[in-house]
Design an enzyme around this catalytic site. Structure first.
Site, PDB file in Angstrom:
ATOM      1  N   CYS A  19       0.828  -1.213   0.000  1.00 36.67           N
ATOM      2  CA  CYS A  19       0.000   0.000   0.000  1.00 36.67           C
ATOM      3  C   CYS A  19       0.861   1.260   0.000  1.00 36.67           C
ATOM      4  O   CYS A  19       1.686   1.478   0.879  1.00 36.67           O
ATOM      5  CB  CYS A  19      -0.980  -0.066   1.171  1.00 36.67           C
ATOM      6  N   CYS A  54       0.684   3.597   2.935  1.00 35.89           N
ATOM      7  CA  CYS A  54       1.365   3.032   4.106  1.00 35.89           C
ATOM      8  C   CYS A  54       2.868   3.326   4.030  1.00 35.89           C
ATOM      9  O   CYS A  54       3.494   3.678   5.023  1.00 35.89           O
ATOM     10  CB  CYS A  54       1.154   1.517   4.180  1.00 35.89           C
ATOM     11  N   CYS A 107     -11.064   0.135 -16.881  1.00 32.71           N
ATOM     12  CA  CYS A 107     -10.970  -1.163 -16.196  1.00 32.71           C
ATOM     13  C   CYS A 107     -10.217  -2.190 -17.035  1.00 32.71           C
ATOM     14  O   CYS A 107     -10.585  -2.488 -18.179  1.00 32.71           O
ATOM     15  CB  CYS A 107     -12.392  -1.605 -15.826  1.00 32.71           C
ATOM     16  N   CYS A 115     -12.043  -5.327 -18.153  1.00 31.38           N
ATOM     17  CA  CYS A 115     -13.009  -5.057 -19.221  1.00 31.38           C
ATOM     18  C   CYS A 115     -12.286  -5.071 -20.568  1.00 31.38           C
ATOM     19  O   CYS A 115     -12.815  -5.572 -21.555  1.00 31.38           O
ATOM     20  CB  CYS A 115     -13.674  -3.697 -19.023  1.00 31.38           C
TER      21      CYS A 115
END
Ligand SMILES: *[C@@H]1O[C@H](CO)[C@@H](O)[C@H](O)[C@H]1NC(C)=O
Ligand SMILES: *[C@@H]1O[C@H](CO)[C@@H](O)[C@H](O)[C@H]1NC(C)=O
Length: 511
Positions: free
Chosen positions: A68, A71, A413, A416
């Site tokens: 992350c 983070c 996306c 997709c």
């Protein structure tokens, strides 16, 4: 309402401490390099979490994931804060848990971790759990945690104390008591302790030390200072629940302001978290009649204060994300839009200040027609996969009397994009079958009707000729999709279209 929150999250990113990431999205990222150097931040895991936390009156735990980004950005600041706070008295302990690690998942779910990083404050050996709502720079973390580790309510002994604590940027709550004992005082401290990560609390025995409000008020009384609306409000009920409810509701502005001023952002979070319908007026705050708009909206909001509708005024300059989300254009401002929790929207573009109250009244009386976001219906639509927009969906899909496989996609996306050639293949295989349509709709540019449950992209639905609606969630291969369509389609008996050869082996409702 997750999608609804996207634009607000994006807009508030600069001040929000944490950003949620879905693990599926995140797993594609790489793990962080191993760390070196001894650390002041305790590393905890499922095996030693409870025992360690039980040893301390005050521990802060960061739940993080190695991949992350937010983070990683927080890590050096958190480390610096930990080294300085380790010397404070009593020491404030900072710890971290890799919540992505399979063995720690149970721990993460116990603490209701929904995004990374999430920080929790654990008091009394872990008995009391609070959200960390502070900054993420070392200095800010230190200041916030020193205050959180100290008394829940600060004693105000002089006007100087009061001036230092109460400013015109934030909510501040003062309990004014003849003496600092008894049930009412204990209840006040209980509430202060419970809500301390969201608000600042103080107590005094002299109302006259305070900058605003009645200096001769009957005691005891709780006085809430706020940077908006009536600026100060008193409350005399010391029941814990009543007091808590008072603080939560009095700290919500009648009209929330959405602009680039970070001091407004905590109130916005409350606005967006509220279960109410949301009425949002967007205009250019630099425009001439801003004052008139603001006061008219305020009057209207006051009128509906007790009804389940919340109000916001948003500056065009800060609202690009909202405009995109709602499919609005700058030249429609000033505009007011109401969004209900089920997604229904009502829009009045280009309105004047005097139109606000009558329009909201029409809305409350149920006299308005919902607004639908739609791309224009394409004039040419002759690719194998047909384009559907919100305005054409009823006609092309639901009322068409055909078997339609519809993909809801987002332009950005990746899954997709992978599916696109597969859908082409499926569409081509049904090209000579007039009863089957393969179609797609950009779900970011068009409102998705409520009969479709679109939680992620791509989402595939099949609407059979007789109106059966099924979600497709098998493998996204041409073969599987084709089989699914063949199995679930209905045969349409029209004179000019002979029965298709597959109709004999397919389960179907006869028309
Ligand atoms: C908890 O256990 C982990 C893994 O064994 C270890 O790395 C860590 O240092 C331990 N933490 C404490 C505070 O004992
Ligand atoms: C708002 O109005 C000011 C002054 O008229 C102008 O400079 C600014 O570009 C406008 N902002 C937007 C987003 O239209």
């Amino acid at each position: 309402m997750a999608i609804f929150r996207v634009w607000i999250s994006a807009a508030l990113l600069s001040v929000l401490v944490f950003v949620s990431l879905s693990p599926s999205l995140a797993e594609e990222e790489k793990a962080a390099p191993a760390e070196a150097e001894p650390s002041f931040v305790l590393t905890l895991d499922h095996s030693n979490f409870s025992d360690t936390v039980a040893k301390y009156p005050f521990v802060v735990v960061e739940f993080y994931a190695p991949w992350c980004g937010h983070c990683m950005k927080l890590a050096p600041e958190y480390e610096k804060a930990a080294s300085i706070l380790s010397k404070s008295d009593p020491p404030v302990v900072l710890a971290k848990v890799d919540a992505n690690e399979a063995a720690n998942k149970e721990l993460a779910s116990k603490y209701e971790i929904k995004g990374y990083p999430t920080l929790k404050i654990l008091r009394n050996g872990g008995e009391i759990i609070q959200e960390y709502n502070g900054p993420r720079q070392a200095d800010g973390i230190i200041e916030y945690l020193k205050k959180q580790a100290g008394p829940a309510s600060a004693l105000i002994k002089s006007t100087e104390d009061a001036e230092n604590l109460i400013d015109d940027k934030k909510i501040y709550i003062v309990g004014i008591f003849q003496e600092f004992s008894g049930e009412k005082f204990e209840n006040y401290l209980k509430v202060a302790d419970k809500l301390r990560s969201d608000y600042d609390f103080g107590h005094t025995s002299e109302a006259k030390l305070l900058p605003r409000g009645d200096p001769h008020a009957k005691l005891p009384v709780v006085r809430l200072f706020k940077p908006f609306d009536e600026l100060v409000v008193d409350f005399e009920d010391f029941n814990v629940d009543a007091l808590e409810h008072f603080i939560e509701s009095a700290s919500m502005p009648v009209v929330a302001t959405f602009d680039k001023d970070p001091s407004n952002h905590p109130f916005l979070m409350k606005f967006f978290n509220s279960p109410n319908s949301k009425a949002m007026l967007f205009l250019n705050f630099s425009s001439e009649n801003f004052g008139a708009f603001k006061s008219k909206l305020h009057e209207t909001a006051e009128e509906y204060k007790e009804k389940s509708i919340s109000f916001l005024i948003g500056d065009l300059d800060a609202s690009q994300g909202a405009f995109q989300y709602f499919g609005l254009k700058d030249d429609q401002a000033p505009l007011i839009i109401i969004q209900e929790n089920d997604g229904k929207k009502y829009l009045h573009p280009n309105l004047s200040p005097d139109q606000i109250a009558p329009w909201v009244k029409e809305y409350m009386n149920g006299n308005l027609k919902p607004h639908r976001k739609s791309e224009p219906t394409p004039e040419v639509n002759n690719e194998p996969v047909k384009i559907v927009v919100a305005d054409s969906l009823q006609e092309v899909v639901l009322d068409s009397g055909k078997n339609v496989l519809l993909e809801f996609y987002a332009p950005w996306c990746g899954h997709c994009k992978k599916l696109a050639p597969i859908l082409d293949e499926v569409a081509i295989s049904f090209q000579n079958d007039a009863d089957v349509i393969i179609a797609k709709m950009d779900a970011t540019a068009n409102d998705v009707p409520s009969e479709f449950d679109v939680q992620g992209y791509p989402t595939l639905y099949f609407s059979s000729a007789s109106g059966k609606l099924l979600q497709y969630d098998s493998d996204r291969t041409a073969e599987d999709i084709i089989n699914f369509v063949k199995t679930n389609r209905d045969v349409i008996k029209l004179p000019e279209s002979p029965e298709s050869p597959d109709s004999h082996d397919s389960a179907k409702d006869e028309l």
